[in-house]
Design a protein around this motif. Structure first.
Motif, PDB file in Angstrom:
ATOM      1  N   GLN A 144       1.217  -5.858  38.704  1.00  0.00           N
ATOM      2  CA  GLN A 144       1.243  -4.813  37.633  1.00  0.00           C
ATOM      3  C   GLN A 144       2.574  -4.935  37.094  1.00  0.00           C
ATOM      4  O   GLN A 144       3.098  -4.182  36.118  1.00  0.00           O
ATOM      5  CB  GLN A 144       1.514  -3.479  38.591  1.00  0.00           C
ATOM      6  CG  GLN A 144       0.293  -2.980  39.434  1.00  0.00           C
ATOM      7  CD  GLN A 144      -0.934  -2.872  38.313  1.00  0.00           C
ATOM      8  OE1 GLN A 144      -0.835  -2.023  37.679  1.00  0.00           O
ATOM      9  NE2 GLN A 144      -1.849  -3.236  38.589  1.00  0.00           N
ATOM     10  N   GLY A 145       3.434  -5.986  37.436  1.00  0.00           N
ATOM     11  CA  GLY A 145       4.741  -6.365  36.381  1.00  0.00           C
ATOM     12  C   GLY A 145       5.823  -5.231  36.835  1.00  0.00           C
ATOM     13  O   GLY A 145       6.656  -5.107  36.168  1.00  0.00           O
ATOM     14  N   LEU A 146       5.954  -4.646  38.229  1.00  0.00           N
ATOM     15  CA  LEU A 146       6.845  -3.737  38.793  1.00  0.00           C
ATOM     16  C   LEU A 146       7.965  -4.595  39.421  1.00  0.00           C
ATOM     17  O   LEU A 146       9.039  -3.854  39.410  1.00  0.00           O
ATOM     18  CB  LEU A 146       6.106  -2.747  39.789  1.00  0.00           C
ATOM     19  CG  LEU A 146       5.189  -2.095  39.074  1.00  0.00           C
ATOM     20  CD1 LEU A 146       4.315  -1.236  40.045  1.00  0.00           C
ATOM     21  CD2 LEU A 146       5.300  -0.927  38.020  1.00  0.00           C
ATOM     22  N   VAL A 147       7.668  -5.765  39.786  1.00  0.00           N
ATOM     23  CA  VAL A 147       8.786  -6.667  40.412  1.00  0.00           C
ATOM     24  C   VAL A 147       8.607  -8.116  39.888  1.00  0.00           C
ATOM     25  O   VAL A 147       7.331  -8.386  39.531  1.00  0.00           O
ATOM     26  CB  VAL A 147       9.029  -6.590  42.039  1.00  0.00           C
ATOM     27  CG1 VAL A 147       9.261  -5.231  42.315  1.00  0.00           C
ATOM     28  CG2 VAL A 147       7.830  -7.135  42.451  1.00  0.00           C
ATOM     29  N   SER A 148       9.607  -8.700  39.787  1.00  0.00           N
ATOM     30  CA  SER A 148       9.213 -10.036  39.034  1.00  0.00           C
ATOM     31  C   SER A 148       8.926 -10.900  40.439  1.00  0.00           C
ATOM     32  O   SER A 148       9.058 -10.942  41.655  1.00  0.00           O
ATOM     33  CB  SER A 148      10.555 -10.760  38.760  1.00  0.00           C
ATOM     34  OG  SER A 148      11.621 -10.932  39.715  1.00  0.00           O
ATOM     35  N   ARG A 149       8.276 -12.114  40.103  1.00  0.00           N
ATOM     36  CA  ARG A 149       7.823 -13.006  41.187  1.00  0.00           C
ATOM     37  C   ARG A 149       8.883 -13.598  41.983  1.00  0.00           C
ATOM     38  O   ARG A 149       8.919 -13.776  43.274  1.00  0.00           O
ATOM     39  CB  ARG A 149       7.036 -14.456  40.666  1.00  0.00           C
ATOM     40  CG  ARG A 149       7.771 -15.224  39.668  1.00  0.00           C
ATOM     41  CD  ARG A 149       6.866 -16.435  39.353  1.00  0.00           C
ATOM     42  NE  ARG A 149       6.918 -17.494  40.279  1.00  0.00           N
ATOM     43  CZ  ARG A 149       7.940 -18.179  40.459  1.00  0.00           C
ATOM     44  NH1 ARG A 149       9.043 -18.230  39.858  1.00  0.00           N
ATOM     45  NH2 ARG A 149       7.871 -19.272  41.220  1.00  0.00           N
ATOM     46  N   ASP A 150      10.258 -13.814  41.250  1.00  0.00           N
ATOM     47  CA  ASP A 150      11.372 -14.229  41.800  1.00  0.00           C
ATOM     48  C   ASP A 150      11.844 -13.208  42.865  1.00  0.00           C
ATOM     49  O   ASP A 150      12.614 -13.786  43.954  1.00  0.00           O
ATOM     50  CB  ASP A 150      12.547 -14.569  40.805  1.00  0.00           C
ATOM     51  CG  ASP A 150      11.984 -15.863  40.318  1.00  0.00           C
ATOM     52  OD1 ASP A 150      11.321 -16.609  40.503  1.00  0.00           O
ATOM     53  OD2 ASP A 150      12.665 -15.994  38.734  1.00  0.00           O
ATOM     54  N   SER A 161      12.386 -13.620  46.837  1.00  0.00           N
ATOM     55  CA  SER A 161      13.594 -13.338  47.659  1.00  0.00           C
ATOM     56  C   SER A 161      13.349 -12.417  49.036  1.00  0.00           C
ATOM     57  O   SER A 161      14.059 -12.466  49.864  1.00  0.00           O
ATOM     58  CB  SER A 161      14.465 -12.841  46.784  1.00  0.00           C
ATOM     59  OG  SER A 161      14.986 -13.743  45.723  1.00  0.00           O
ATOM     60  N   ALA A 162      12.535 -11.268  48.609  1.00  0.00           N
ATOM     61  CA  ALA A 162      12.158 -10.496  49.638  1.00  0.00           C
ATOM     62  C   ALA A 162      11.611 -11.006  50.733  1.00  0.00           C
ATOM     63  O   ALA A 162      11.856 -10.671  51.816  1.00  0.00           O
ATOM     64  CB  ALA A 162      11.504  -9.286  48.897  1.00  0.00           C
ATOM     65  N   ILE A 163      10.637 -11.808  50.334  1.00  0.00           N
ATOM     66  CA  ILE A 163      10.016 -12.806  51.399  1.00  0.00           C
ATOM     67  C   ILE A 163      10.737 -13.526  52.497  1.00  0.00           C
ATOM     68  O   ILE A 163      10.550 -13.554  53.480  1.00  0.00           O
ATOM     69  CB  ILE A 163       8.600 -13.390  50.720  1.00  0.00           C
ATOM     70  CG1 ILE A 163       7.513 -12.507  50.306  1.00  0.00           C
ATOM     71  CG2 ILE A 163       7.902 -14.519  51.848  1.00  0.00           C
ATOM     72  CD1 ILE A 163       6.573 -12.958  49.467  1.00  0.00           C
ATOM     73  N   LEU A 183      12.390  -5.539  49.321  1.00  0.00           N
ATOM     74  CA  LEU A 183      12.532  -5.462  47.787  1.00  0.00           C
ATOM     75  C   LEU A 183      13.783  -4.274  47.676  1.00  0.00           C
ATOM     76  O   LEU A 183      14.450  -4.706  46.646  1.00  0.00           O
ATOM     77  CB  LEU A 183      11.160  -4.648  47.263  1.00  0.00           C
ATOM     78  CG  LEU A 183      10.118  -6.063  47.255  1.00  0.00           C
ATOM     79  CD1 LEU A 183       8.741  -5.627  46.745  1.00  0.00           C
ATOM     80  CD2 LEU A 183      10.646  -7.180  46.088  1.00  0.00           C
ATOM     81  N   VAL A 184      13.871  -3.425  48.654  1.00  0.00           N
ATOM     82  CA  VAL A 184      14.876  -2.519  48.099  1.00  0.00           C
ATOM     83  C   VAL A 184      16.207  -3.223  48.502  1.00  0.00           C
ATOM     84  O   VAL A 184      17.321  -3.087  47.607  1.00  0.00           O
ATOM     85  CB  VAL A 184      14.943  -1.176  48.841  1.00  0.00           C
ATOM     86  CG1 VAL A 184      16.170  -0.284  48.863  1.00  0.00           C
ATOM     87  CG2 VAL A 184      13.515  -0.194  48.497  1.00  0.00           C
ATOM     88  N   GLN A 185      16.155  -3.789  49.501  1.00  0.00           N
ATOM     89  CA  GLN A 185      17.497  -4.543  49.793  1.00  0.00           C
ATOM     90  C   GLN A 185      17.884  -5.800  49.108  1.00  0.00           C
ATOM     91  O   GLN A 185      19.127  -6.015  48.744  1.00  0.00           O
ATOM     92  CB  GLN A 185      17.429  -5.163  51.510  1.00  0.00           C
ATOM     93  CG  GLN A 185      17.301  -3.946  52.298  1.00  0.00           C
ATOM     94  CD  GLN A 185      17.423  -4.514  53.953  1.00  0.00           C
ATOM     95  OE1 GLN A 185      17.977  -5.602  54.048  1.00  0.00           O
ATOM     96  NE2 GLN A 185      17.001  -4.034  54.866  1.00  0.00           N
ATOM     97  N   VAL A 186      16.888  -6.388  48.357  1.00  0.00           N
ATOM     98  CA  VAL A 186      17.227  -7.330  47.325  1.00  0.00           C
ATOM     99  C   VAL A 186      17.636  -6.717  45.911  1.00  0.00           C
ATOM    100  O   VAL A 186      17.836  -7.594  45.095  1.00  0.00           O
ATOM    101  CB  VAL A 186      16.078  -8.589  47.260  1.00  0.00           C
ATOM    102  CG1 VAL A 186      16.026  -9.258  48.485  1.00  0.00           C
ATOM    103  CG2 VAL A 186      14.970  -8.139  46.822  1.00  0.00           C
ATOM    104  N   GLY A 187      17.341  -5.434  45.731  1.00  0.00           N
ATOM    105  CA  GLY A 187      17.640  -4.764  44.643  1.00  0.00           C
ATOM    106  C   GLY A 187      16.811  -4.656  43.531  1.00  0.00           C
ATOM    107  O   GLY A 187      16.910  -4.414  42.255  1.00  0.00           O
TER     108      GLY A 187
END
Lengths: 288, 119
Positions: free
Chosen positions: A13-19, A23-25, A97-101
């Motif tokens: 959906q383009g709500l977060v970037s793949r990078d 990082s979150a994973i 995802l929240v923790q990586v901003g």
């Protein structure tokens, strides 16, 4: 329109970037300890115990936790403690995802609500199988998802018949099949009548008429329908903790007398009644 | 217009994608490869800017081809279009190997075009 997991939904959906998702994973991989790692961190076992259990796993098809208990490295109570600690400290992808901003706490809640609404169409309605069979929840889900995809992808009205076990696969105009491997072994088959094959082709190709299409293209559309269903079944199974790998689909032209069920397999047949006398069958050839 | 290569063993999916791409006005389809090995060859001969590639194909699969393409060609942007998009491990592996996005089948035309335009 397909079965997804939350991270994929956000990137698509383009709500977060793949990078940001990678990082979150990576953060999840660091924080979410595996069962053995958690047991070591809690002081119940040592790294040497894990290595011994891993070696034993080569000759025994058992989960690590059960094996650690069987080998006397962990008590059942300790295993329960370890699993509970894993659950209580698990870092979910949204929190990561929240923790990586990449997301705020507020936007996470909104996106989670949107994700649940998107995936609500794939929540199982419940299917009854005629026999006691291993991994029955997986096969119920497979049939249920097939029905949902007939509605959403093929846009066909249908009435599901009662699931029965069969000794012979009934004759049909053609079948498309896909093999499942991994935690379960089975062959997924969809059989169609000649008229229904054209209905499938019209829906897959988004064409009003398919009269001029080659046999190769018409058969390919049925294989593609099977591919879409089985890929989504594998996605749903992974959410249930079951690994299902798929091979590319194939076509089968059964003889007029039908095909016998191979030894060591149970065949579940789900008749699917479509208007105008057209008929489809879902058959699951499940290795016993 | 950006040059797009479609990679899918399914004739019907390739036709759908070629139609979406050619009718978009922003992209031109430069060819159709039926597996990963053909994709690597056609990446060399057709020089696409974007590759839309399936994961589950006979012969060389999509993830193996992606691994090779990410080493051989740093410029080409690969989007996986697959029924396996919802399998978390496959999705993560594709992103880590360099895929720009993963589109699940069945796909919606608007979603495909939005993702291609964002590249």
């Amino acid at each position: 329109m397909a079965v997804k997991f939350f991270g994929q939904f956000l990137v698509e959906q383009g709500l977060v970037s793949r990078d940001a998702l990678i990082s979150a994973i990576d953060l999840q991989d660091q924080k979410n300890l595996k069962l053995g790692e958690m047991a070591v961190s809690m002081g119940y076992i040592t790294q040497v115990d894990i290595e011994r259990a891993h070696n034993a796993q080569m000759s025994k098809d058992m989960k690590l936790g059960d094996l650690l208990v069987e080998m006397g490295f962990l008590t059942l109570t300790q295993l329960d403690d370890v699993i509970t600690r894993q659950k209580n400290t698990h870092l979910y992808i949204g929190e990561a995802l929240v923790q990586v901003g990449a997301l705020t706490g507020e936007s996470l809640q909104q996106h989670l609500a949107d994700f649940k609404a998107d995936q609500a169409q794939y929540i199982s309605d419940g299917i009854e199988l005629p026999v006691n069979i291993a991994n029955s929840k997986i096969w119920e889900m497979t049939a249920d998802l097939t029905y949902k995809m007939i509605t959403r992808v093929l846009d066909l009205q249908f009435r599901p018949g009662k699931c029965v076990t069969v000794e012979m696969l009934p004759p049909s105009f053609m079948m498309a099949a896909m093999d499942f491997s991994g935690d379960v072994e089975a062959r997924y088959l969809i059989s169609v009548s000649e008229g229904l094959q054209k209905s499938v082709a019209k829906a897959i190709l988004h064409e009003e008429s398919v009269e001029a299409e080659s046999v190769e293209v018409l058969e390919d559309t049925v294989m593609e329908f099977v591919n879409v269903v089985c890929g989504n079944v594998a996605a749903k199974a992974s959410q249930m903790g079951v690994i299902m790998n798929i091979d590319p689909p194939v076509t089968i032209h059964p003889p007029t007398g039908g095909l016998p069920v191979p030894a060591g397999h149970t065949a579940l047949c789900f008749p699917i009644h479509i208007g105008d006398g057209d008929r489809m069958e879902l058959i699951l050839l499940i290795k016993n | 217009m950006k040059r797009v290569l479609v990679v899918d063993d399914s004739l019907s999916v390739a036709r759908q994608l070629e139609k979406i791409i050619s009718e978009s006005g922003d992209f031109v389809c430069v060819g159709h490869a039926k597996n990963g090995a053909e994709a690597i060859k056609m990446n060399h001969t057709e020089n696409p800017e974007i590759i839309c590639m399936d994961m589950n194909m006979p012969g060389m699969d999509g993830l193996t081809a992606l691994r090779t393409l990410s080493v051989m060609d740093k410029e080409v942007k690969v989007v996986m279009v697959t029924s396996l998009g919802g399998v978390g491990d496959k999705f993560t592996e594709a992103l880590k190997l360099g895929a720009k996005n993963v589109i699940s089948k069945p796909f919606e035309v608007d979603n495909v075009l939005r993702i291609l335009r964002e590249l």
